[in-house]
Design a protein around this motif. Structure first.
Motif, mmCIF file in Angstrom:
data_model
loop_
_atom_site.group_PDB
_atom_site.id
_atom_site.type_symbol
_atom_site.label_atom_id
_atom_site.label_comp_id
_atom_site.label_asym_id
_atom_site.label_seq_id
_atom_site.Cartn_x
_atom_site.Cartn_y
_atom_site.Cartn_z
ATOM 1 N N UNK A 82 -6.413 -38.673 -22.038
ATOM 2 C CA UNK A 82 -6.494 -39.155 -20.654
ATOM 3 C C UNK A 82 -5.128 -39.651 -20.214
ATOM 4 N N UNK A 83 -4.858 -39.472 -18.948
ATOM 5 C CA UNK A 83 -3.538 -39.865 -18.427
ATOM 6 C C UNK A 83 -3.696 -40.708 -17.175
ATOM 7 N N UNK A 84 -4.622 -41.673 -17.213
ATOM 8 C CA UNK A 84 -4.847 -42.499 -16.027
ATOM 9 C C UNK A 84 -3.552 -43.158 -15.592
ATOM 10 N N UNK A 85 -3.296 -43.119 -14.305
ATOM 11 C CA UNK A 85 -2.110 -43.788 -13.775
ATOM 12 C C UNK A 85 -0.884 -42.901 -13.817
ATOM 13 N N UNK A 86 -0.943 -41.806 -14.533
ATOM 14 C CA UNK A 86 0.249 -40.956 -14.626
ATOM 15 C C UNK A 86 0.063 -39.628 -13.906
ATOM 16 N N UNK A 87 -1.184 -39.156 -13.856
ATOM 17 C CA UNK A 87 -1.431 -37.852 -13.257
ATOM 18 C C UNK A 87 -1.402 -37.950 -11.744
ATOM 19 N N UNK A 88 -1.008 -36.864 -11.123
ATOM 20 C CA UNK A 88 -1.160 -36.740 -9.676
ATOM 21 C C UNK A 88 -2.479 -36.033 -9.442
ATOM 22 N N UNK A 89 -3.371 -36.702 -8.721
ATOM 23 C CA UNK A 89 -4.701 -36.141 -8.507
ATOM 24 C C UNK A 89 -4.723 -35.307 -7.242
ATOM 25 N N UNK A 90 -5.314 -34.113 -7.349
ATOM 26 C CA UNK A 90 -5.540 -33.294 -6.150
ATOM 27 C C UNK A 90 -6.951 -33.579 -5.674
ATOM 28 N N UNK A 91 -7.124 -33.832 -4.387
ATOM 29 C CA UNK A 91 -8.406 -34.249 -3.835
ATOM 30 C C UNK A 91 -9.222 -33.054 -3.359
ATOM 31 N N UNK A 92 -10.536 -33.179 -3.562
ATOM 32 C CA UNK A 92 -11.437 -32.177 -2.997
ATOM 33 C C UNK A 92 -11.559 -32.421 -1.490
ATOM 34 N N UNK A 93 -12.118 -31.440 -0.785
ATOM 35 C CA UNK A 93 -12.311 -31.590 0.669
ATOM 36 C C UNK A 93 -13.170 -32.811 0.982
ATOM 37 N N UNK A 94 -14.196 -33.071 0.152
ATOM 38 C CA UNK A 94 -15.056 -34.250 0.396
ATOM 39 C C UNK A 94 -14.267 -35.540 0.244
ATOM 40 N N UNK A 95 -13.446 -35.578 -0.800
ATOM 41 C CA UNK A 95 -12.636 -36.786 -1.017
ATOM 42 C C UNK A 95 -11.655 -37.002 0.134
ATOM 43 N N UNK A 96 -11.067 -35.914 0.623
ATOM 44 C CA UNK A 96 -10.121 -36.041 1.742
ATOM 45 C C UNK A 96 -10.845 -36.623 2.958
ATOM 46 N N UNK A 97 -12.113 -36.217 3.175
ATOM 47 C CA UNK A 97 -12.834 -36.745 4.343
ATOM 48 C C UNK A 97 -13.122 -38.231 4.189
ATOM 49 N N UNK A 98 -13.407 -38.696 2.965
ATOM 50 C CA UNK A 98 -13.611 -40.142 2.757
ATOM 51 C C UNK A 98 -12.281 -40.886 2.948
ATOM 52 N N UNK A 99 -11.217 -40.298 2.439
ATOM 53 C CA UNK A 99 -9.894 -40.918 2.651
ATOM 54 C C UNK A 99 -9.558 -40.963 4.140
ATOM 55 N N UNK A 100 -9.986 -39.925 4.879
ATOM 56 C CA UNK A 100 -9.745 -39.913 6.330
ATOM 57 C C UNK A 100 -10.540 -41.028 7.016
ATOM 58 N N UNK A 101 -11.792 -41.237 6.576
ATOM 59 C CA UNK A 101 -12.593 -42.334 7.153
ATOM 60 C C UNK A 101 -11.892 -43.674 6.942
ATOM 61 N N UNK A 102 -11.384 -43.880 5.726
ATOM 62 C CA UNK A 102 -10.621 -45.097 5.443
ATOM 63 C C UNK A 102 -9.382 -45.186 6.336
ATOM 64 N N UNK A 103 -8.653 -44.081 6.422
ATOM 65 C CA UNK A 103 -7.400 -44.063 7.181
ATOM 66 C C UNK A 103 -7.659 -44.367 8.661
ATOM 67 N N UNK A 104 -8.763 -43.829 9.199
ATOM 68 C CA UNK A 104 -9.076 -44.075 10.612
ATOM 69 C C UNK A 104 -9.506 -45.513 10.831
ATOM 70 N N UNK A 105 -10.236 -46.074 9.876
ATOM 71 C CA UNK A 105 -10.632 -47.479 10.021
ATOM 72 C C UNK A 105 -9.395 -48.389 9.975
ATOM 73 N N UNK A 106 -8.483 -48.105 9.076
ATOM 74 C CA UNK A 106 -7.231 -48.879 9.042
ATOM 75 C C UNK A 106 -6.489 -48.727 10.376
#
Ligand code: MG
Ligand code: MG
Length: 259
Positions: free
Chosen positions: A1-25
């Protein structure tokens, strides 16, 4: 496991949740912006933001993060970032950087905007204008196939022409299930250097630009970062999903600037 070191690629669903967060901010920053005026305390702005975020079913992303005591980082004039809300009353001519985070559905939002309090000097207005523009220069490079250094060099190239100092100690970052993930996104660097940007990476680009020296110091409270020469510092931050061709900007200043 490489927690904290890997660059994670987001799925379309994850991007939409991140967008909800981003819009609320983004909306929270606009709510705060409506109340920015001489006489208001930074603590009042913090409470307003906390209520707004909770009313939307999310929680403040910064509150308790590394034991940070509040919802917003509120940084006045020579404070670069991480100012703690207080009884300080804003004054005509101040500049106020508002950095806001949310956590919602297991993901984070994180964006920042620097407001003028009443009428500010032309020097202050230029610092805000140039810092904001440097963020969009950086964002324009945030596309599949480019490298982190392309973003960094674009920000640096824009602000250094004005003789401004680029803060080295703090950088942009990946965002996802944690507020701060890989990769780091410095605001200085060389074109063609650094990690390659891949579709599905979600990053926060956040120039922190000083009117004078790039040098900063940390106050005894362990949070407040100030410019060494006491001159002003500005900070703008947006969250971007890397795509082919053009960036997908998840957060926005539209709510603020249509006020
Ligand atoms: Mg932030
Ligand atoms: Mg950030």
């Amino acid at each position: 496991m490489f927690f904290g070191k890997m660059i994670t690629l987001r799925t379309a669903e994850e991007v939409e949740i991140l967008r909800e967060n981003a819009l609320l901010v983004s909306k929270t920053l606009a709510e705060v912006g409506k109340k920015v005026r001489p006489g208001v305390t930074t603590l009042e702005l913090d409470k307003l933001a906390e209520t707004f975020i909770r009313d939307h079913g999310a929680v403040p992303g910064f509150l308790g993060y590394d034991d940070f005591p509040n919802t917003l980082c509120l940084s006045v004039n020579d404070v670069v970032v991480h100012g703690i809300p207080s009884r300080y009353e804003l004054k005509e001519g101040d500049i106020l950087s508002v950095d806001c985070g949310t956590r919602y559905k297991g993901y984070y939002g994180d964006s920042a905007y620097t407001f003028a309090v009443g009428e500010v000097s032309e020097e202050a207005r230029q610092l805000l204008r140039v810092t904001r523009a440097s963020l969009f220069k950086g964002i324009a490079q945030a596309v599949e196939g480019n490298r982190v250094g392309d973003i960094s060099a674009a920000v640096q190239g824009h602000v250094e022409a004005f003789g401004y100092g680029i803060v080295r100690e703090m950088v942009g970052h990946g965002v996802g299930r944690n507020m701060h993930e890989k990769p780091d996104i410095p605001n200085y660097g060389k074109r063609g250097n650094g990690k390659r940007l891949r579709e599905g990476m979600v990053i926060c680009i956040e120039p922190m630009i000083n009117e004078g020296t790039q040098e900063v110091f940390l106050e005894n409270d362990g949070w407040t970062l100030r410019t060494k020469d006491g001159k002003r510092s500005a900070h703008y931050e947006l969250t971007v999903c890397i795509k082919k061709g053009q960036p997908d900007i998840l957060s926005t200043f539209e709510f603020i600037e249509q006020n």
